[in-house]
Design an enzyme around this catalytic site. Sequence first.
Site, short mmCIF file in Angstrom:
data_model
loop_
_atom_site.label_atom_id
_atom_site.label_comp_id
_atom_site.label_asym_id
_atom_site.label_seq_id
_atom_site.Cartn_x
_atom_site.Cartn_y
_atom_site.Cartn_z
N GLY A 52 -7.81 4.04 -3.23
CA GLY A 52 -7.40 2.70 -3.67
C GLY A 52 -6.19 2.71 -4.60
O GLY A 52 -5.79 1.65 -5.09
N LYS A 88 0.84 -1.21 0.00
CA LYS A 88 0.00 0.00 0.00
C LYS A 88 0.87 1.26 0.00
O LYS A 88 1.92 1.29 0.64
CB LYS A 88 -0.92 -0.01 1.23
CG LYS A 88 -1.91 -1.18 1.20
CD LYS A 88 -2.70 -1.32 2.49
CE LYS A 88 -3.76 -0.26 2.64
NZ LYS A 88 -4.67 -0.58 3.80
N LYS A 129 -0.78 -7.55 5.94
CA LYS A 129 -1.36 -8.85 5.63
C LYS A 129 -2.70 -8.59 4.94
O LYS A 129 -3.41 -7.66 5.28
CB LYS A 129 -1.58 -9.62 6.93
CG LYS A 129 -2.34 -10.90 6.77
CD LYS A 129 -1.59 -12.07 7.37
CE LYS A 129 -2.28 -13.38 7.04
NZ LYS A 129 -1.63 -14.09 5.94
N TYR A 130 -3.01 -9.39 3.92
CA TYR A 130 -4.30 -9.25 3.26
C TYR A 130 -5.35 -9.97 4.08
O TYR A 130 -5.24 -11.17 4.35
CB TYR A 130 -4.23 -9.83 1.84
CG TYR A 130 -5.54 -9.80 1.10
CD1 TYR A 130 -6.13 -8.59 0.77
CD2 TYR A 130 -6.19 -10.98 0.74
CE1 TYR A 130 -7.34 -8.55 0.09
CE2 TYR A 130 -7.39 -10.95 0.05
CZ TYR A 130 -7.96 -9.74 -0.26
OH TYR A 130 -9.15 -9.69 -0.93
N VAL A 145 -18.20 11.53 2.90
CA VAL A 145 -19.39 11.47 2.05
C VAL A 145 -20.57 10.90 2.85
O VAL A 145 -21.69 11.40 2.80
CB VAL A 145 -19.13 10.58 0.81
CG1 VAL A 145 -20.41 10.39 0.00
CG2 VAL A 145 -18.03 11.16 -0.06
N ARG A 183 -11.26 14.59 7.86
CA ARG A 183 -12.24 15.48 7.21
C ARG A 183 -13.63 14.90 7.40
O ARG A 183 -13.77 13.79 7.91
CB ARG A 183 -11.95 15.55 5.71
CG ARG A 183 -11.90 14.15 5.12
CD ARG A 183 -11.87 14.11 3.62
NE ARG A 183 -11.48 12.81 3.12
CZ ARG A 183 -12.26 11.76 2.99
NH1 ARG A 183 -13.53 11.84 3.36
NH2 ARG A 183 -11.82 10.62 2.53
P1 ADP Z 1 -7.41 4.17 0.38
O1 ADP Z 1 -6.94 5.26 1.30
O2 ADP Z 1 -6.65 4.12 -0.91
O3 ADP Z 1 -8.89 4.15 0.21
P2 ADP Z 1 -7.48 2.13 2.47
O4 ADP Z 1 -6.31 1.78 3.29
O5 ADP Z 1 -8.52 2.97 3.13
O6 ADP Z 1 -6.97 2.81 1.12
O7 ADP Z 1 -8.16 0.82 1.92
C1 ADP Z 1 -9.25 0.88 1.02
C2 ADP Z 1 -9.98 -0.47 0.99
O8 ADP Z 1 -9.07 -1.49 0.59
C3 ADP Z 1 -10.54 -0.92 2.33
O9 ADP Z 1 -11.83 -0.43 2.56
C4 ADP Z 1 -10.56 -2.43 2.14
O10 ADP Z 1 -11.68 -2.79 1.37
C5 ADP Z 1 -9.33 -2.68 1.29
N1 ADP Z 1 -8.15 -3.02 2.13
C6 ADP Z 1 -7.23 -2.17 2.61
N2 ADP Z 1 -6.28 -2.82 3.32
C7 ADP Z 1 -6.60 -4.12 3.28
C8 ADP Z 1 -6.03 -5.32 3.83
N3 ADP Z 1 -4.91 -5.30 4.55
N4 ADP Z 1 -6.65 -6.50 3.59
C9 ADP Z 1 -7.79 -6.54 2.85
N5 ADP Z 1 -8.37 -5.48 2.31
C10 ADP Z 1 -7.81 -4.26 2.52
#
Ligand code: ADP
Length: 456
Positions: free
Chosen positions: A165, A158, A201-202, A295, A292
């Site tokens: 995303g 990430k 971790k996913y 939505v 912030r």
């Molecule tokens: P962004 O800021 O780009 O929106 P986020 O960290 O908020 O990124 O993650 C967005 C979405 O991605 C989460 O709502 C979830 O659905 C998915 N996600 C993020 N991290 C994980 C993870 N470690 N494992 C599974 N899904 C994840």
Amino acid sequence: MFQRILIANRGEIAVRIIRACREMGIETVAVYSQADKEALHVKMADQAICIGGPLPKDSYLHMENIISAAIGSGAQAIHPGFGFLSENTKFARICESCNIKFIGPDASIIEKMGDKARAREMMIKAGVPVVPGSNGVVESIDMAKDIARDIGYPVMIKASSGGGGRGMRLVWEEAELGKAFSSARAESKGAFGDDSVYIEKYIERPRHIEFQIMADEHGRVVHLGERDCSLQRRHQKMIEESPAPGISNDLRDRMGNHAIKAAKAVNYSNAGTIEFIMDQDDNYYFIEMNTRIQVEHPVTEMVTGIDLIKEQINIAAGKELSFKQDDTEIQGHAIECRINAENPEFNFRPCAGSISGLHIPGGRNIRIETAIYDSYCVPHVYDSMLMKIIAYGDNRQEALNLIRRALAELQIGGIDTNIDFQYKLVHTHEFEKGDFDTGFIEREFDSIMTSMEVIS
Ligand code: ADP
């Protein structure tokens, strides 16, 4: 209290803020791009100032023009809404140095939480559970491999500066890691000008559960319960609800306390959201904080009876929060559907054009947040969200019946929309049961699309 507030945004959130200001007796200054001359927020504000060309970088992201408009109009504060400059540290700093109150947290807090790898580190220190993964930024592929081996595949790479995303990669095995690492870095560099990434971790089939935080500038932090935002497509939320189905009072208290701990750890003030993902066994992990208004804030307003925009303005004016944790109570159930100008049959391709034959639903406990009107021309340069429909009921079943009824009434002609898709989605067995995760829409897309005849 402020006499005049400039709203550095457009669309339904600008309209929402103008309404709150008017109810508080505060004058409003709208800003708009050349593409938004006919926009509703321009018509509704006490005054409106054109700040540049249609592209966001020439107008809604153009800091100098917005600051000039604020100074020229005598606005004492700026509400940034969401998106655009709402989480821009530089903009918050410029406001500060021009003696204009930025309605949000301090620039230094935006900066800290905007760096997601650093936010993770701070949360670990504060004792807030985070997804197992790296301690901060991962510098090299070798380091990434070591961490991934440690926590076990699948993993997610990430972007530290990520949002929407972008800069995110799912990796199932070591052979894919090198390529994913490089492409996540490159995408992040292109989108955010920063190529630092971290690893988590996913979590398989997680739910997205987020907590609304309100904090004043005198140290009081209160949480206003959670929202379930698991119904997403490509990490973009489509339906949100509060409370989250199946969350017990005990679990809400535990998560809420962690959310408060997270906010206190950074001396947070104003409205914020602590996002968690939750696995199938109700283990939850902090993923990020949004500094912030969101939505989906109306679902929280419906179940708590608190006007979050007014509270934001009061907090920025130095007032104490008007409620304590013990005063807050979650009552009933609210569901929000986002109506977008997009075509689900063509991979949700965005659509622009003139709206005709508009019919907006109404009736008991239906709330509409929108800036569209009949014959309004939707510009192609901005976000495709047209409207939010919020249904409120004494319980989830009643809110569900209401949202289904409202979606059946809604008509927007002249452009493609996702109304039919949302209608089908709220009729699925899984939605009815509250049994879904963040992958539901993408996994079940075909069956959702063919689940019912298109409504007329
Ligand atoms: P962004 O800021 O780009 O929106 P986020 O960290 O908020 O990124 O993650 C967005 C979405 O991605 C989460 O709502 C979830 O659905 C998915 N996600 C993020 N991290 C994980 C993870 N470690 N494992 C599974 N899904 C994840």
